[in-house]
Design a protein around this motif. Structure first.
Motif, PDB file in Angstrom:
ATOM      1  N   GLY A 200      -6.309   0.532 -35.134  1.00  0.00           N
ATOM      2  CA  GLY A 200      -7.154  -1.244 -34.832  1.00  0.00           C
ATOM      3  C   GLY A 200      -6.078  -1.754 -36.225  1.00  0.00           C
ATOM      4  N   ARG A 201      -5.818  -0.759 -37.041  1.00  0.00           N
ATOM      5  CA  ARG A 201      -5.567  -1.613 -38.219  1.00  0.00           C
ATOM      6  C   ARG A 201      -4.096  -2.961 -38.192  1.00  0.00           C
ATOM      7  NH1 ARG A 201      -8.023  -1.559 -43.109  1.00  0.00           N
ATOM      8  NH2 ARG A 201      -9.424   0.752 -42.843  1.00  0.00           N
ATOM      9  N   LEU A 202      -3.735  -3.662 -38.402  1.00  0.00           N
ATOM     10  CA  LEU A 202      -2.823  -3.772 -38.131  1.00  0.00           C
ATOM     11  C   LEU A 202      -1.138  -3.262 -38.981  1.00  0.00           C
ATOM     12  CD1 LEU A 202      -3.223  -7.690 -39.407  1.00  0.00           C
ATOM     13  CD2 LEU A 202      -2.248  -7.282 -36.997  1.00  0.00           C
ATOM     14  N   ARG A 203      -0.326  -3.740 -38.125  1.00  0.00           N
ATOM     15  CA  ARG A 203       0.867  -2.837 -38.099  1.00  0.00           C
ATOM     16  C   ARG A 203       1.688  -3.708 -39.613  1.00  0.00           C
ATOM     17  NH1 ARG A 203       2.836  -2.646 -32.642  1.00  0.00           N
ATOM     18  NH2 ARG A 203       2.018  -0.434 -31.575  1.00  0.00           N
ATOM     19  N   ILE A 204       1.769  -2.497 -40.332  1.00  0.00           N
ATOM     20  CA  ILE A 204       3.076  -3.197 -41.651  1.00  0.00           C
ATOM     21  C   ILE A 204       4.513  -3.570 -41.062  1.00  0.00           C
ATOM     22  CG2 ILE A 204       3.629  -2.029 -44.063  1.00  0.00           C
ATOM     23  CD1 ILE A 204       1.952   0.331 -43.401  1.00  0.00           C
TER      24      ILE A 204
ATOM     25  N   ILE B 190      14.620   0.526 -37.345  1.00  0.00           N
ATOM     26  CA  ILE B 190      13.543   1.715 -37.612  1.00  0.00           C
ATOM     27  C   ILE B 190      14.050   2.944 -36.829  1.00  0.00           C
ATOM     28  CG2 ILE B 190      11.013   2.576 -37.762  1.00  0.00           C
ATOM     29  CD1 ILE B 190      10.264  -0.529 -37.343  1.00  0.00           C
ATOM     30  N   TYR B 191      14.018   3.078 -35.385  1.00  0.00           N
ATOM     31  CA  TYR B 191      14.728   4.195 -34.891  1.00  0.00           C
ATOM     32  C   TYR B 191      16.207   4.150 -35.412  1.00  0.00           C
ATOM     33  CZ  TYR B 191      10.453   3.148 -31.287  1.00  0.00           C
ATOM     34  OH  TYR B 191       9.863   2.799 -31.096  1.00  0.00           O
ATOM     35  N   GLY B 192      16.672   3.257 -35.555  1.00  0.00           N
ATOM     36  CA  GLY B 192      17.893   4.161 -36.289  1.00  0.00           C
ATOM     37  C   GLY B 192      17.681   4.424 -37.564  1.00  0.00           C
ATOM     38  N   VAL B 193      17.087   4.697 -38.388  1.00  0.00           N
ATOM     39  CA  VAL B 193      16.964   5.305 -39.437  1.00  0.00           C
ATOM     40  C   VAL B 193      16.219   6.430 -38.758  1.00  0.00           C
ATOM     41  CG1 VAL B 193      15.554   5.380 -41.711  1.00  0.00           C
ATOM     42  CG2 VAL B 193      16.963   2.539 -40.739  1.00  0.00           C
ATOM     43  N   LEU B 194      14.748   6.572 -38.417  1.00  0.00           N
ATOM     44  CA  LEU B 194      14.882   7.832 -38.411  1.00  0.00           C
ATOM     45  C   LEU B 194      16.121   9.413 -37.579  1.00  0.00           C
ATOM     46  CD1 LEU B 194      11.648   6.358 -36.230  1.00  0.00           C
ATOM     47  CD2 LEU B 194      11.963   7.863 -38.101  1.00  0.00           C
ATOM     48  N   ASN B 195      16.415   8.385 -36.719  1.00  0.00           N
ATOM     49  CA  ASN B 195      17.654   9.281 -36.305  1.00  0.00           C
ATOM     50  C   ASN B 195      18.831   9.479 -36.953  1.00  0.00           C
ATOM     51  OD1 ASN B 195      16.953   8.781 -33.409  1.00  0.00           O
ATOM     52  ND2 ASN B 195      17.724   7.024 -32.790  1.00  0.00           N
ATOM     53  N   GLN B 196      18.848   8.933 -38.246  1.00  0.00           N
ATOM     54  CA  GLN B 196      20.035   8.856 -39.664  1.00  0.00           C
ATOM     55  C   GLN B 196      19.748   9.717 -39.854  1.00  0.00           C
ATOM     56  OE1 GLN B 196      21.113   5.339 -42.025  1.00  0.00           O
ATOM     57  NE2 GLN B 196      21.220   6.703 -43.339  1.00  0.00           N
TER      58      GLN B 196
ATOM     59  N   TRP C  52       7.540  11.098 -34.628  1.00  0.00           N
ATOM     60  CA  TRP C  52       8.009   9.512 -34.554  1.00  0.00           C
ATOM     61  C   TRP C  52       6.576   8.826 -33.929  1.00  0.00           C
ATOM     62  CZ3 TRP C  52      12.840   8.210 -30.571  1.00  0.00           C
ATOM     63  CH2 TRP C  52      14.248   8.476 -31.577  1.00  0.00           C
ATOM     64  N   PRO C  53       5.503   9.740 -33.272  1.00  0.00           N
ATOM     65  CA  PRO C  53       4.359   8.566 -32.909  1.00  0.00           C
ATOM     66  C   PRO C  53       4.248   7.442 -34.206  1.00  0.00           C
ATOM     67  CG  PRO C  53       4.249  10.475 -32.188  1.00  0.00           C
ATOM     68  CD  PRO C  53       5.795  10.876 -32.505  1.00  0.00           C
ATOM     69  N   ASP C  54       3.464   8.485 -35.036  1.00  0.00           N
ATOM     70  CA  ASP C  54       2.550   7.831 -36.095  1.00  0.00           C
ATOM     71  C   ASP C  54       3.695   6.732 -36.920  1.00  0.00           C
ATOM     72  OD1 ASP C  54       0.559   9.622 -35.737  1.00  0.00           O
ATOM     73  OD2 ASP C  54       0.719  11.072 -37.889  1.00  0.00           O
ATOM     74  N   ILE C  55       4.598   7.462 -36.994  1.00  0.00           N
ATOM     75  CA  ILE C  55       5.647   6.145 -37.799  1.00  0.00           C
ATOM     76  C   ILE C  55       5.926   5.419 -36.888  1.00  0.00           C
ATOM     77  CG2 ILE C  55       8.132   5.850 -38.823  1.00  0.00           C
ATOM     78  CD1 ILE C  55       8.452   8.820 -39.191  1.00  0.00           C
ATOM     79  N   ILE C  56       6.176   4.756 -36.190  1.00  0.00           N
ATOM     80  CA  ILE C  56       6.669   3.845 -34.998  1.00  0.00           C
ATOM     81  C   ILE C  56       4.914   3.210 -34.540  1.00  0.00           C
ATOM     82  CG2 ILE C  56       8.724   4.205 -34.076  1.00  0.00           C
ATOM     83  CD1 ILE C  56       6.964   5.754 -32.128  1.00  0.00           C
ATOM     84  N   ASP C  57       4.046   3.622 -34.417  1.00  0.00           N
ATOM     85  CA  ASP C  57       2.587   3.312 -34.670  1.00  0.00           C
ATOM     86  C   ASP C  57       2.258   2.553 -35.718  1.00  0.00           C
ATOM     87  OD1 ASP C  57       0.140   2.930 -33.094  1.00  0.00           O
ATOM     88  OD2 ASP C  57      -0.778   4.213 -35.345  1.00  0.00           O
TER      89      ASP C  57
ATOM     90  N   GLU D 107      -2.824  11.416 -24.511  1.00  0.00           N
ATOM     91  CA  GLU D 107      -2.545  11.457 -25.884  1.00  0.00           C
ATOM     92  C   GLU D 107      -1.004  11.091 -25.716  1.00  0.00           C
ATOM     93  OE1 GLU D 107      -3.063  11.177 -30.130  1.00  0.00           O
ATOM     94  OE2 GLU D 107      -4.795  11.183 -28.219  1.00  0.00           O
ATOM     95  N   THR D 108      -0.628  12.502 -25.144  1.00  0.00           N
ATOM     96  CA  THR D 108       0.941  12.668 -24.849  1.00  0.00           C
ATOM     97  C   THR D 108       1.663  10.427 -24.524  1.00  0.00           C
ATOM     98  OG1 THR D 108       1.044  14.206 -24.356  1.00  0.00           O
ATOM     99  CG2 THR D 108       3.001  12.973 -23.770  1.00  0.00           C
ATOM    100  N   LEU D 109       0.734   9.777 -23.188  1.00  0.00           N
ATOM    101  CA  LEU D 109       1.366   8.648 -23.234  1.00  0.00           C
ATOM    102  C   LEU D 109       0.588   7.573 -23.778  1.00  0.00           C
ATOM    103  CD1 LEU D 109      -0.301   8.649 -19.453  1.00  0.00           C
ATOM    104  CD2 LEU D 109       2.445   9.420 -19.974  1.00  0.00           C
ATOM    105  N   ALA D 110      -0.117   7.801 -24.743  1.00  0.00           N
ATOM    106  CA  ALA D 110      -0.511   6.777 -26.487  1.00  0.00           C
ATOM    107  C   ALA D 110       0.698   5.998 -27.053  1.00  0.00           C
ATOM    108  CB  ALA D 110      -1.865   7.512 -26.660  1.00  0.00           C
ATOM    109  N   THR D 111       1.756   7.123 -26.987  1.00  0.00           N
ATOM    110  CA  THR D 111       3.362   6.951 -28.185  1.00  0.00           C
ATOM    111  C   THR D 111       4.534   6.364 -26.818  1.00  0.00           C
ATOM    112  OG1 THR D 111       4.538   7.226 -29.358  1.00  0.00           O
ATOM    113  CG2 THR D 111       4.222   9.059 -27.937  1.00  0.00           C
ATOM    114  N   VAL D 112       5.295   5.747 -27.666  1.00  0.00           N
ATOM    115  CA  VAL D 112       5.978   4.478 -26.996  1.00  0.00           C
ATOM    116  C   VAL D 112       7.259   6.072 -26.636  1.00  0.00           C
ATOM    117  CG1 VAL D 112       6.091   2.734 -26.443  1.00  0.00           C
ATOM    118  CG2 VAL D 112       7.501   3.255 -28.617  1.00  0.00           C
ATOM    119  N   ALA D 113       7.396   6.966 -27.669  1.00  0.00           N
ATOM    120  CA  ALA D 113       7.589   7.485 -27.814  1.00  0.00           C
ATOM    121  C   ALA D 113       8.014   8.735 -27.016  1.00  0.00           C
ATOM    122  CB  ALA D 113       7.880   8.397 -29.244  1.00  0.00           C
ATOM    123  N   TRP D 114       6.869   8.623 -26.618  1.00  0.00           N
ATOM    124  CA  TRP D 114       6.879   9.749 -24.941  1.00  0.00           C
ATOM    125  C   TRP D 114       8.525  10.006 -23.480  1.00  0.00           C
ATOM    126  CZ3 TRP D 114       7.494   9.517 -19.473  1.00  0.00           C
ATOM    127  CH2 TRP D 114       7.063   8.361 -19.149  1.00  0.00           C
TER     128      TRP D 114
END
Length: 605
Positions: A216-220, A262-268, A276-281, A329-336
């Protein structure tokens, strides 16, 4: 003839004439009475519909936690608003989605105001030439965002059937009569493959959501220069030392100009999609409190999934087939899709910021009317029914109604269009000759007082015009250097973040009677103006006799129903060849009547 016979004949003639006069007067009185009864019934139905829209808005507002977790809110198929004097006010939800859904998430559709030609063609519903005309009409003719999907009818080459599908299927009859499917038929309908009927099923102008995490908090926002405050926020979210790791990445020359980076750095760093889920959330690269144009991959039809950049038709089909067998729970992230190995991790560098798993804006269509207390509210016919369509926006801390339109006569308009002579496009001037709006055309319009609610409304609202929020382009930037705050999960919470409603399409932004809430965003204190969703428990009884005269404009005589239907369905149509515009006016414009006051409390079935 004797004098006596002459007098008798004269008396008979006078009596006959008097009888004819009395009969005529009685017929006129009876017609007037029937007309007034019709007016009262239709007005009462409009009151019921308006109260139902408020009740639905309140119910969706109460289910914000489900929306935040990516679950679909639920509404009953029918509801009873009141019972009095042997009558009951009943509302039924009508199928509105291509699969018969009664509640449609707008995020499952393509943002018409952000789509380019390639994206529109990828849906498979239109060709390159039509897509080019749509983009050109938006960018060069209108020179503003589309304010309604129905505005596509103004684009050369797009007719009502291309937009809405088979017009003969537009029929409220079964729902108004109370015809319901049995259990076997409902199960069969769910198992039947959903077929998109037209462009209106896959495009929207209401694609926006708050930039919030699942907490519920704003993304950073990390699309900013490094600062100690940013480091403290990263440490608070991911643990001590995480901020230092981000500092080294940013100072090495890496910038986060968009979420694909953000995804580019994760892949790097060879990060696996399962991590990924917590990071991209938590992170974003956008500097506003609202995300625009993200597609809900958990509910979008295949035609919309194909419009995602880099997604092949085969991958779109696999996403649609796989999501039905996954847990919440799986469907809650766009990384699924990457976790399920449908999409490659590298594809997310293009897809970053284009996908979501939640929808905060919903469309609903309802029929309202009265019936006897002895009738079954689920299956009995509605008396003097009306049909309304509404879009409810939950992005702000308090829900708002972004769109409202009465569609009772839409089947009449559809029938008129279906039987009208086709328009000869050769007689139309070329697109280059279409006049562009003069500078300043988007300036705020004068307002007229909404006599029921006291809000200031655009003057076009009172006349059924299409003018929407004149402040739509006002920016409300957010900086990532302040304290992380709660998002609009609980509307009553005083520390919910402000969201820039001024940049969103929709009416009823509020005026003098709107409630002002203080909220702390990541730039500092900001005011959030929103129209308060009326709590159904606070709805008070209102007799139809107190309704405004505006609600009865089209119903002054029972004998003129056919004429009124034709006049409403063909509003603004000046030529038989342009009768197709009637569908656009019926669907796109807001309710021209003044919204009536609410009715008694809702009773769930």
């Amino acid at each position: 003839m004797t004098r006596r016979s002459f007098i008798l004949v004269a008396v008979l003639i006078v009596m006959g004439s008097a009888l004819l006069v009395v009969t005529g007067v009685l017929a006129m009185v009876q017609a007037d009475r029937a007309g007034m009864v019709s007016v009262r019934g239709r007005t009462q139905s409009r009151l019921i519909a308006w109260s139902a829209v408020q009740a639905i808005t309140t119910e969706l507002d109460r289910q914000r936690d489900e929306v935040l977790d990516g679950r679909m809110p639920r509404l009953d198929d029918w509801m009873t608003l009141y019972e009095a004097d042997g009558r009951q006010g009943v509302v039924r939800l009508l199928p509105i989605g291509p699969g018969g859904e009664t509640l449609v998430p707008e995020a499952a559709r393509l943002d018409l105001n952000r789509a380019d030609e390639t994206t529109l063609v990828a849906t498979g519903l239109i060709d390159e030439a039509t897509a080019a005309r749509i983009v050109r009409h938006r960018d060069e003719v209108l020179r503003r965002p589309f304010q309604s999907v129905a505005e596509l009818l103004e684009v050369p080459g797009i007719d009502p059937e291309m937009l809405y599908g088979d017009l003969s299927e537009i029929d409220w009859g079964p729902a108004l009569r109370g015809d319901t499917l049995d259990l076997a038929e409902r199960v069969s309908q769910r198992l039947t493959e959903t077929t998109v009927r037209g462009l209106a099923d896959i495009v929207t102008v209401y694609a926006f959501e708050p930039a919030v995490q699942r907490s519920g908090r704003l993304r950073i926002n990390i699309n900013v220069p490094w600062s100690d405050e940013l480091g403290r926020r990263i440490d608070g979210r991911f643990g001590q030392g995480s901020g230092e790791a981000l500092r080294r990445i940013m100072e090495s020359g890496t910038s986060f100009s968009d979420e694909g980076r953000i995804y580019g750095v994760l892949n790097q760093f060879d990060s696996q999609p399962q991590d990924w889920p917590d990071i991209i959330d938590a992170l974003t690269a956008e500097d506003t409190g609202v995300h625009f144009g993200r597609i809900d991959i958990n509910r979008a039809p295949v035609e919309v999934l194909r419009a995602l950049p880099g997604v092949t038709p085969e991958q779109a089909e696999e996403i649609a087939e796989t999501r039905d067998g996954l847990d919440g729970e799986t469907l809650a992230t766009v990384a699924w899709p990457a976790i399920e190995e449908i999409l490659a991790p590298e594809q997310y560098e293009t897809l970053g910021g284009r996908m979501t798993t939640r929808s905060w804006v919903y469309r609903v269509r309802l029929a309202a009317g009265e019936m006897s207390m002895d009738d079954d509210p689920e299956t009995a016919p509605l008396v003097d029914p009306v049909v309304y369509e509404a879009v409810v926006d939950l992005v702000d801390p308090t829900a708002r109604i972004a769109y409202l339109r009465e569609l009772t006569l839409l089947p009449v308009a559809a029938a008129l269009v279906a039987h009208a002579d086709p328009v000869d496009d050769d007689d139309d001037p070329p697109l280059e000759d279409d006049p562009a709006p003069a500078p300043g055309a988007d300036d705020p319009a004068p307002t007229t007082e909404d006599t029921v609610t006291g809000r200031d409304m655009p003057s076009s609202f009172a006349t059924g015009g299409r003018e929407l929020d004149s402040r739509a382009d006002d920016p409300d930037p957010i900086d990532a250097t302040a304290t992380e705050t709660r998002a609009p999960v609980t509307p009553a919470s005083p520390d919910t973040p402000a969201s820039p409603a001024r940049r969103r399409v929709g009416r009823w932004q509020g005026g003098r009677s709107r409630r002002r809430r203080r909220a702390v965003d990541v730039e500092g204190d900001a005011d959030t103006d929103a129209v308060t969703a009326t709590d159904a428990d606070a709805v008070t009884a209102t007799d139809a006799d107190t309704a405004t005269d505006a609600d009865a404009d089209a119903d002054t005589d029972a004998d003129t129903d056919t004429v009124a239907a034709t006049a409403t369905a063909t509003d603004a149509v000046t030529d038989a060849d342009t009768v197709a515009v009637a569908v656009a006016d019926t669907v796109a414009d807001p309710v021209a009547d003044t919204p009536p006051p609410p009715l008694p409390p809702i009773t769930s079935p």
